[in-house]
Design a protein around this motif. Structure first.
Motif, PDB file in Angstrom:
ATOM      1  N   ARG A   3      34.147  71.544  36.199  1.00  0.00           N
ATOM      2  CA  ARG A   3      32.689  71.406  36.116  1.00  0.00           C
ATOM      3  C   ARG A   3      32.292  70.100  35.435  1.00  0.00           C
ATOM      4  N   LYS A   4      32.910  69.845  34.290  1.00  0.00           N
ATOM      5  CA  LYS A   4      32.550  68.626  33.562  1.00  0.00           C
ATOM      6  C   LYS A   4      33.037  67.376  34.287  1.00  0.00           C
ATOM      7  N   VAL A   7      30.521  66.618  36.832  1.00  0.00           N
ATOM      8  CA  VAL A   7      29.338  65.951  36.270  1.00  0.00           C
ATOM      9  C   VAL A   7      29.585  64.438  36.199  1.00  0.00           C
ATOM     10  N   ILE A   8      30.779  64.079  35.781  1.00  0.00           N
ATOM     11  CA  ILE A   8      31.117  62.660  35.683  1.00  0.00           C
ATOM     12  C   ILE A   8      31.221  62.042  37.085  1.00  0.00           C
ATOM     13  N   ARG A  10      29.757  62.953  39.778  1.00  0.00           N
ATOM     14  CA  ARG A  10      28.427  62.837  40.384  1.00  0.00           C
ATOM     15  C   ARG A  10      27.726  61.572  39.887  1.00  0.00           C
ATOM     16  N   LEU A  96      32.080  62.701  23.125  1.00  0.00           N
ATOM     17  CA  LEU A  96      31.515  63.958  23.616  1.00  0.00           C
ATOM     18  C   LEU A  96      32.644  64.991  23.610  1.00  0.00           C
ATOM     19  N   PRO A  97      32.294  66.263  23.553  1.00  0.00           N
ATOM     20  CA  PRO A  97      33.369  67.271  23.509  1.00  0.00           C
ATOM     21  C   PRO A  97      34.020  67.475  24.880  1.00  0.00           C
ATOM     22  N   ILE A  98      34.596  66.418  25.412  1.00  0.00           N
ATOM     23  CA  ILE A  98      35.353  66.518  26.658  1.00  0.00           C
ATOM     24  C   ILE A  98      36.686  65.815  26.440  1.00  0.00           C
TER      25      ILE A  98
ATOM     26  N   ILE B 113      24.219  63.893  29.738  1.00  0.00           N
ATOM     27  CA  ILE B 113      24.845  64.173  28.445  1.00  0.00           C
ATOM     28  C   ILE B 113      24.778  65.669  28.128  1.00  0.00           C
ATOM     29  N   ASP B 115      24.748  68.113  30.200  1.00  0.00           N
ATOM     30  CA  ASP B 115      25.741  68.815  31.019  1.00  0.00           C
ATOM     31  C   ASP B 115      27.131  68.662  30.429  1.00  0.00           C
ATOM     32  N   LEU B 116      27.460  67.447  29.998  1.00  0.00           N
ATOM     33  CA  LEU B 116      28.789  67.229  29.444  1.00  0.00           C
ATOM     34  C   LEU B 116      28.958  67.931  28.101  1.00  0.00           C
ATOM     35  N   ARG B 117      27.838  68.118  27.416  1.00  0.00           N
ATOM     36  CA  ARG B 117      27.894  68.830  26.137  1.00  0.00           C
ATOM     37  C   ARG B 117      27.915  70.335  26.343  1.00  0.00           C
ATOM     38  N   GLY B 118      27.808  70.755  27.598  1.00  0.00           N
ATOM     39  CA  GLY B 118      27.856  72.174  27.890  1.00  0.00           C
ATOM     40  C   GLY B 118      26.599  72.924  27.478  1.00  0.00           C
TER      41      GLY B 118
END
Ligand SMILES: Nc1ncnc2c1ncn2[C@@H]1O[C@H](COP(=O)(O)OP(=O)(O)OP(=O)(O)O)[C@@H](O)[C@H]1O
Ligand SMILES: [Mg+2]
Lengths: 245, 336
Positions: A3-4, A7-8, A10, A96-98, B113, B115-118
């Motif tokens: 999912r994340k 997002v990137i 996209r 970021l938390p990724i 941001i 979205d990436l932060r959930g």
């Protein structure tokens, strides 16, 4: 995980379609592919696509889609990490938390998406040809699969090179040179003694692309491209996490 | 190091950020050499220090961008190097010079941001709206970030750090490059944020920390040289500055005066301030030690030596004085 990364990816796609990059890739591909298909159609009168997937140039077509991919993929991927590093956004992203894997996979999917779009649009040609004569779809499907796998490998190499530098031109040159070496090493294989030749031949991209162009889908060829892809992405992730060590 | 000095000990307060012996080497240069401090929940703490002091490097280690060469950074009890993702969920970070994707629209960037932060979709719109209102971005949502002025870009950087409603904000020079009006606005915003969040910010602007921070950590050459409340660093606690003016007479030798005053109890140092310019008056700056008032002693010495005192005035030490004293090397001070 996906999912994340999506997002990137996209965002990558949006940014590519906001700039000329994506369009240049797509138009170049469509024009070259079109000229090959119609030259084959009109000069030989046969409804076939084989030349479209062949790695080695012939008098009929000098610039072939696999060669185009070798040039275009580095152009698509060169910005991915180099530009983020130069502008400082990489710092924002990595805080970021990724994970670095989200970033690498996201960038990969974004760039690969552009290549897929370019390839998908050329499907207009086999569809057109099939209305004109009896097109054998087997080699066409094999050929497209080969090009997709080759594109994935090139994109992974390009992403990897982009993590090595903050200069996109340097990233382009590195990945282009790597691509050309993998492509042309097959020519050297012919000149080498048999044993060594077959090893070098296995490393070469062209050996595997030729199989796909003939409509042969061999797991060994699939494995070859997937290995390069995985290796490129793995090194990209390693290189990223080393940088903030 | 005096990180255990007054003002940092709180009863019942829980530490949110702990730096323990942080060291960072960039190749051969050591950017951060042994930095330790604690930030408690609810505090607004200012990092102060000259260029290249190691403020940004320290923040990069707190946010998990750089791994410390030695020592550790704890955020909400989590070792940042061991579990960066968990630590990063707790904090919002504005990197120095607010790097952002210039080709994105403000609203798209904030969605990206979030979205990436959930941030879950049920609260996402509300959070983005709240952050934009707080940071004054409602008028520029549809603009490309690249078209914004530096001040607005900085606001986008702040808004971006708020989307997940973090407990901790780490802001690297949030007001750098802004005009005075914008500085006042951003400062007010930080003060407002400080009411329900813990904030660590870095700056070069001394009045800024005084205006916004509960505590100041001064970093110089990769080390913490002061860690205290603004009052303790500027008021009596820091030692007063006394201005002494006396009439120049033939028997008044500046060197002797310095020597005599310098020997008085409660006097830290004496500087002659009018080296040769004013021949009528001798102007001296006397620095008192902590909580000491040597004015009476100075008066007594003047009487004993028959010096004619024209002025004797005690000033509060400004943060500038403290900053300069702590961050300038001896050589710089004489050259200045
Ligand atoms: N990537 C890097 N590679 C090598 N040296 C670096 C790097 N980043 C910072 N430094 C050095 O580390 C030291 C501390 O830098 P840092 O950016 O942390 O200082 P700072 O206090 O934030 O300064 P400023 O007030 O100018 O922002 C400086 O001497 C700087 O030159
Ligand atoms: Mg800095």
């Amino acid at each position: 995980m996906l999912r994340k990364s999506w997002v990137i990816a996209r965002r990558e796609l949006q940014s590519a379609f906001d700039s000329p990059v994506a369009y240049i890739v797509i138009v170049t591909f469509l024009l070259t592919a079109g000229s090959i298909c119609f030259r084959v159609l009109f000069l030989t009168g046969r409804a076939e696509m084989r030349l479209f997937f062949e790695p080695m140039p012939t008098p009929l077509a000098v610039l072939l889609p696999p060669m185009l991919l070798t040039i275009l993929a580095p152009a698509v991927t060169m910005r991915s990490f180099a530009e983020e590093r130069r502008s400082g956004t990489l710092e924002l992203m990595t805080t970021l938390p990724i994970t670095d894997w989200h970033l690498v996979i996201g960038k990969f999917l974004g760039s690969f998406g552009i290549m897929v779009a370019a390839l998908a649009l050329t499907l207009a040609y086999p569809i057109t040809i099939s209305t004109l004569g009896a097109l054998d779809w087997g080699p066409v499907i094999g050929g497209y699969l080969g090009l997709l796998l080759y594109a994935a490998a090139l994109v992974a190499i390009g992403i990897m090179c982009s993590t090595f530098t903050n200069n996109q031109i340097v990233a382009f040159i590195m990945s282009f040179v790597l691509g050309v070496v993998l492509y042309t090493i097959g020519i050297a294989a012919v000149l080498l003694p048999a044993g060594l030749g077959s090893i070098v031949g296995y490393v070469s991209v062209t050996t595997h692309l030729e199989n796909f162009a003939r409509g042969l889908i061999d797991t060994r060829d699939v494995f070859y491209f997937l290995t390069i892809t995985a290796f490129g992405l793995l090194l990209a992730e390693r290189s990223l996490s080393r940088q903030h060590a | 190091m005096n990180s255990s000095s007054t003002g940092t000990v709180r009863d019942g307060a829980t530490p949110l950020v702990e730096a323990r012996g942080l060291i960072k080497d960039y190749g051969r240069t050591q950017a951060v050499r042994d930095v330790s401090f604690t930030v408690y929940r609810g505090e607004v703490v200012g990092f102060l220090g000259p260029n290249g002091a190691g403020k940004s490097t320290t923040m990069k280690m707190l946010t998990g961008y750089l791994r410390p060469t030695a020592g550790k950074a704890l955020v909400a009890g989590i070792n940042v190097a061991e579990d960066p993702i968990a630590a990063q969920r707790v904090l919002g970070y504005l990197p120095e010079s607010a790097p952002m994707y210039l080709d994105m629209m403000v609203i798209d960037f904030l969605h990206f941001i979030a979205d990436l932060r959930g941030v879950t979709s049920d609260v996402k719109r509300g959070r983005i709206r709240a952050a934009c209102e707080r940071c004054g971005l409602m008028d520029v949502l549809g603009k490309d970030i690249g078209q914004l002025s530096k001040g607005y870009r900085q606001r986008v950087g702040l808004a971006q750090a708020l989307l997940h409603d973090p407990d901790l904000l780490i802001l690297d020079e949030p007001t750098s490059g802004l005009d005075p009006n914008q500085i006042v606005e951003i400062r007010a915003l930080i003060k407002d944020l400080g009411r329900d969040k813990t904030v660590i910010l870095s700056t070069h602007i001394l009045p800024e920390v005084q205006a916004t921070c509960d505590r100041i950590i001064i970093i110089n050459d990769g080390q913490v040289v002061a860690d205290d409340t603004p009052d303790a660093l500027t008021g009596e606690g820091a030692g007063a500055m006394i201005r002494v003016v006396m009439r120049t007479e033939s028997f008044v030798d500046p060197a002797t005066v310095r020597h005599v005053l310098g020997g008085l109890p409660g006097v830290l140092r004496v500087d002659v301030q009018n080296a040769g310019s004013n021949t009528q008056e001798l102007i001296l700056a006397v620095r008192a030690s902590k909580n000491a008032d040597p004015r009476e002693a100075i008066f007594g010495a003047a009487v004993a030596n028959h010096w004619v005192l024209l002025e004797l005035h005690r000033d509060r030490v400004s943060l500038e004085d403290t900053f300069q004293r702590l961050t300038q090397r001896e050589g710089d001070r004489h050259a200045a």
